[in-house]
Design an enzyme around this catalytic site. Structure first.
Site, PDB file in Angstrom:
ATOM      1  N   GLY A 154      19.128   5.392  33.615  1.00 48.68           N
ATOM      2  CA  GLY A 154      18.928   4.584  32.426  1.00 48.68           C
ATOM      3  C   GLY A 154      20.138   3.728  32.117  1.00 48.68           C
ATOM      4  O   GLY A 154      20.556   3.633  30.967  1.00 48.68           O
ATOM      5  N   HIS A 155      20.694   3.120  33.162  1.00 46.03           N
ATOM      6  CA  HIS A 155      21.869   2.261  32.981  1.00 46.03           C
ATOM      7  C   HIS A 155      22.046   1.363  34.208  1.00 46.03           C
ATOM      8  O   HIS A 155      21.352   1.514  35.204  1.00 46.03           O
ATOM      9  CB  HIS A 155      23.137   3.096  32.759  1.00 46.03           C
ATOM     10  CG  HIS A 155      23.524   3.927  33.936  1.00 46.03           C
ATOM     11  ND1 HIS A 155      23.078   5.217  34.096  1.00 46.03           N
ATOM     12  CD2 HIS A 155      24.303   3.658  35.011  1.00 46.03           C
ATOM     13  CE1 HIS A 155      23.577   5.709  35.219  1.00 46.03           C
ATOM     14  NE2 HIS A 155      24.321   4.776  35.800  1.00 46.03           N
ATOM     15  N   ALA A 156      22.980   0.441  34.089  1.00 44.82           N
ATOM     16  CA  ALA A 156      23.410  -0.404  35.203  1.00 44.82           C
ATOM     17  C   ALA A 156      24.925  -0.399  35.208  1.00 44.82           C
ATOM     18  O   ALA A 156      25.568  -0.033  34.216  1.00 44.82           O
ATOM     19  CB  ALA A 156      22.885  -1.832  35.033  1.00 44.82           C
ATOM     20  N   ARG A 205      18.886   1.234  36.842  1.00 47.90           N
ATOM     21  CA  ARG A 205      18.303   2.343  37.604  1.00 47.90           C
ATOM     22  C   ARG A 205      17.868   3.461  36.680  1.00 47.90           C
ATOM     23  O   ARG A 205      18.542   3.774  35.698  1.00 47.90           O
ATOM     24  CB  ARG A 205      19.257   2.856  38.672  1.00 47.90           C
ATOM     25  CG  ARG A 205      20.365   3.828  38.278  1.00 47.90           C
ATOM     26  CD  ARG A 205      21.602   3.275  37.628  1.00 47.90           C
ATOM     27  NE  ARG A 205      22.089   2.036  38.120  1.00 47.90           N
ATOM     28  CZ  ARG A 205      23.009   1.902  39.068  1.00 47.90           C
ATOM     29  NH1 ARG A 205      23.582   2.941  39.573  1.00 47.90           N
ATOM     30  NH2 ARG A 205      23.397   0.712  39.462  1.00 47.90           N
TER      31      ARG A 205
END
Length: 131
Positions: free
Chosen positions: A47-49, A94
């Protein structure tokens, strides 16, 4: 999109196989290694990039899906073989989901932990993509 599936070298032996990650496998020096385990099948990780850090994900045991987004396209990659990993480059959102029982995800990162490198809100990610 900014990702690549990489087949790891595999040494086959009747006593068990070995896969090796040496300096020529990844396009960066290894700065951090961590792993996810005991993840419930209904849970979602990631839940981040990352703005600058690259990560290489390997399913050491079991399987899981990696949902990749660049703001325009979405790809879902199922990782289920310990001799194949997913290199996620910069500016890719992702999410990891659908973990099988006993799944272990090994992550080999190009940088040490740096909160400033994370984009943790998807709307912020979309804004960052358009800059």
């Amino acid at each position: 999109m900014n990702f690549e599936l990489i087949q790891l070298p595999k040494i086959e032996d009747v006593r068990g196989n070995i896969s090796v990650i040496e300096k020529n496998v990844l396009p960066y020096p290894i700065k951090r290694v961590y792993y996810l385990y005991d993840v419930p099948s209904s849970a979602q990780r990631g839940g981040h990039a990352h703005k600058e850090q690259l990560e290489f994900l390997i399913p050491i045991s079991g399987s899981f899906d990696v949902v990749l987004k660049d703001g325009k396209k979405e790809h879902t990659i199922t990782l289920n073989k310990p001799d194949k990993g997913l290199l996620i480059k910069t500016n890719v959102w992702r999410e990891l989901e659908n973990f099988s029982s006993g799944a272990v995800c090994l992550v080999i990162a190009s940088g040490e932990y740096d909160e400033e490198d994370y984009i943790r809100d998807f709307n912020d990610f979309l804004t960052h993509q358009s800059e």
